[in-house]
Write an enzyme that holds these catalytic residues in place. Structure first.
Site, PDB file in Angstrom:
ATOM      1  N   GLU A  56      87.877  -9.211 -32.451  1.00 18.88           N
ATOM      2  CA  GLU A  56      87.103 -10.456 -32.421  1.00 18.88           C
ATOM      3  C   GLU A  56      85.793 -10.280 -31.659  1.00 18.88           C
ATOM      4  O   GLU A  56      84.763 -10.829 -32.053  1.00 18.88           O
ATOM      5  CB  GLU A  56      87.919 -11.598 -31.803  1.00 18.88           C
ATOM      6  CG  GLU A  56      89.059 -12.098 -32.683  1.00 18.88           C
ATOM      7  CD  GLU A  56      88.570 -12.692 -34.002  1.00 18.88           C
ATOM      8  OE1 GLU A  56      87.391 -13.065 -34.099  1.00 18.88           O
ATOM      9  OE2 GLU A  56      89.386 -12.769 -34.937  1.00 18.88           O
ATOM     10  N   TYR A 139      84.922 -20.123 -29.865  1.00 22.49           N
ATOM     11  CA  TYR A 139      85.454 -19.557 -31.102  1.00 22.49           C
ATOM     12  C   TYR A 139      86.509 -18.487 -30.819  1.00 22.49           C
ATOM     13  O   TYR A 139      87.625 -18.512 -31.348  1.00 22.49           O
ATOM     14  CB  TYR A 139      84.348 -18.942 -31.980  1.00 22.49           C
ATOM     15  CG  TYR A 139      84.961 -18.005 -32.979  1.00 22.49           C
ATOM     16  CD1 TYR A 139      85.641 -18.510 -34.081  1.00 22.49           C
ATOM     17  CD2 TYR A 139      84.994 -16.629 -32.763  1.00 22.49           C
ATOM     18  CE1 TYR A 139      86.301 -17.668 -34.961  1.00 22.49           C
ATOM     19  CE2 TYR A 139      85.646 -15.786 -33.629  1.00 22.49           C
ATOM     20  CZ  TYR A 139      86.302 -16.311 -34.723  1.00 22.49           C
ATOM     21  OH  TYR A 139      86.980 -15.484 -35.569  1.00 22.49           O
ATOM     22  N   ASP A 157      84.068 -20.486 -37.011  1.00 27.55           N
ATOM     23  CA  ASP A 157      82.974 -19.511 -36.996  1.00 27.55           C
ATOM     24  C   ASP A 157      81.984 -19.860 -38.106  1.00 27.55           C
ATOM     25  O   ASP A 157      82.090 -20.903 -38.750  1.00 27.55           O
ATOM     26  CB  ASP A 157      83.530 -18.099 -37.187  1.00 27.55           C
ATOM     27  CG  ASP A 157      84.002 -17.890 -38.603  1.00 27.55           C
ATOM     28  OD1 ASP A 157      84.395 -18.879 -39.250  1.00 27.55           O
ATOM     29  OD2 ASP A 157      83.980 -16.741 -39.086  1.00 27.55           O
TER      30      ASP A 157
END
Length: 367
Positions: A56, A139, A157
DNA sequence: CATGCGTGGTG
DNA sequence: TCACCAAGCAT
């Protein structure tokens, strides 16, 4: 038409059915079309939080294609958060070189250290706990919580903003529309499989609901999309056009001593923070390079400069850059000026050189 | 809330 | 070509 005996509410029926069925439709599509990615666990298995986190962070504003090799390299060298938290920052920066947004690498290391020392090597398993860690924003906290810990939350996102803004034809422009889009995105979350739901929307955004020319005929929501109904789906999400930065110019100095190159480290924060560079002038708008060498007093003792023909161009997020390159060769045993050092040219691949500097070195050393 | 922060791919 | 974009965050 089946029958005239249907109740009068028949007309509103499809909308109700669609809105409640969306989470299941989404997961059904995902189960058939999910992408296989290096950081994803096999279907039905929960992912290792370390891998989810590492991926991520790398995927922030970065394409899946670009991340792939870096993810594999990092995982091979630092297989868990304990290994990464015990590593030297410089090694992490070297491994990150070329991927961009280098504050991510510094925060990645700081986060690993924190998880190792303050959390016993285990990532917090809540959005709130994750959010406190360096480099983890709204996020990423939601994404890790959903994907690694099966928390019922919907990360939003850029992909999901696009899918949702089209599905509901959100007219408000970004970033003002973020709260509205967040709320609408949450309606796509069912009672379980939050991580799969989020990844489903991201896969949908990446492969079908693309920024330009979306492949609506393949979309599981194509009968249910407000923007497609209007025929202007490629105009979502609404957002103000962004201005391009002003051209900046500067000079870079490629100084060679035998088979070594003169380099220094940039300040820890800011543009290319902590990365390696060759010495050079400031990068300023409206600057002429005529007196570039005068800006490098620490190189005053270097003689016989040669200005390479042409310029090196590079485009950063917020400004384009043009660098003229000067080269010089100095005698063996010449000392590096304060704050600089010699590195073997053969080992530059392993240095924390951002791409703009790789271009400069290639230009300076080329014929 | 606006700005700074890399790089490579795309139509 | 070049403006836009990609699994955003910190300040």
């Amino acid at each position: 038409m089946v029958s005239s005996a249907l109740p009068s509410k028949r007309k509103s029926q499809p909308e109700n059915r669609a809105s409640t069925a969306r989470p299941a439709q989404l997961l059904a599509w995902y189960d058939r079309h999910r992408r296989r990615l290096p950081w994803r666990a096999p279907a039905g298995q929960r992912s290792d939080p370390y891998r989810v986190w590492l991926s991520e962070i790398m995927l922030q504003q970065t394409t899946v294609k670009a991340v792939g090799p870096y993810f594999e390299k990092f995982l091979a060298r630092w297989p868990d958060v304990s290994a990464l938290g015990s590593a030297e920052l410089d090694d992490v920066l070297r491994m990150w070189a070329g991927l961009g947004y280098y504050s991510r690498a510094r925060n990645l290391h700081a986060c690993a250290v924190t998880v190792l020392r303050e959390h016993g090597g285990a990532f917090p398993d809540t959005e709130e706990g994750l959010r406190k860690l360096p480099g983890i924003g709204p996020y990423t906290a939601a994404a890790i919580a959903a994907i690694a810990f099966d928390r019922l939350t919907m990360p939003v996102d850029g992909n999901i903003e696009r899918v949702v803004s089209r599905l509901f034809a959100v007219e408000e422009a970004l970033p003002q529309a973020k709260p509205q889009i967040q709320a609408l995105a949450a309606t796509l979350l069912g009672p379980a499989r939050a991580g799969d739901s989020a990844q489903a929307l991201m896969d949908l955004g990446a492969t079908i609901c693309t920024p330009k020319k979306p492949a609506c005929s393949l979309c599981p929501f194509n009968e249910d999309c407000a923007a497609r109904e209007r025929g202007d789906q490629d105009t979502f999400p609404r957002k103000a056009a962004k201005k391009t930065g002003t051209l900046r110019r500067g000079a870079a100095f490629v100084v060679v001593r035998g088979d070594e190159l003169l380099v220094r480290s940039r300040p820890a924060k800011g543009l290319l923070g902590g990365m390696t560079e060759v010495p050079g002038s400031d990068w300023l708008a409206g600057q002429d390079d005529a007196d570039a060498l005068a800006q490098a007093p620490e190189l005053a003792s270097v003689k016989h400069w040669h200005r390479k023909l042409g310029v090196v161009t590079h485009v950063f997020t917020h400004f384009p850059l043009e660098l003229v390159v000067y080269t010089a060769t100095v005698p063996a045993r010449t000392r590096a000026p304060d704050g600089m050092r010699w590195v073997p040219i053969a080992t530059l691949d392993g240095e924390a050189l951002p791409n703009v500097m790789r271009k400069v070195v290639a230009h300076g050393l080329g014929e």
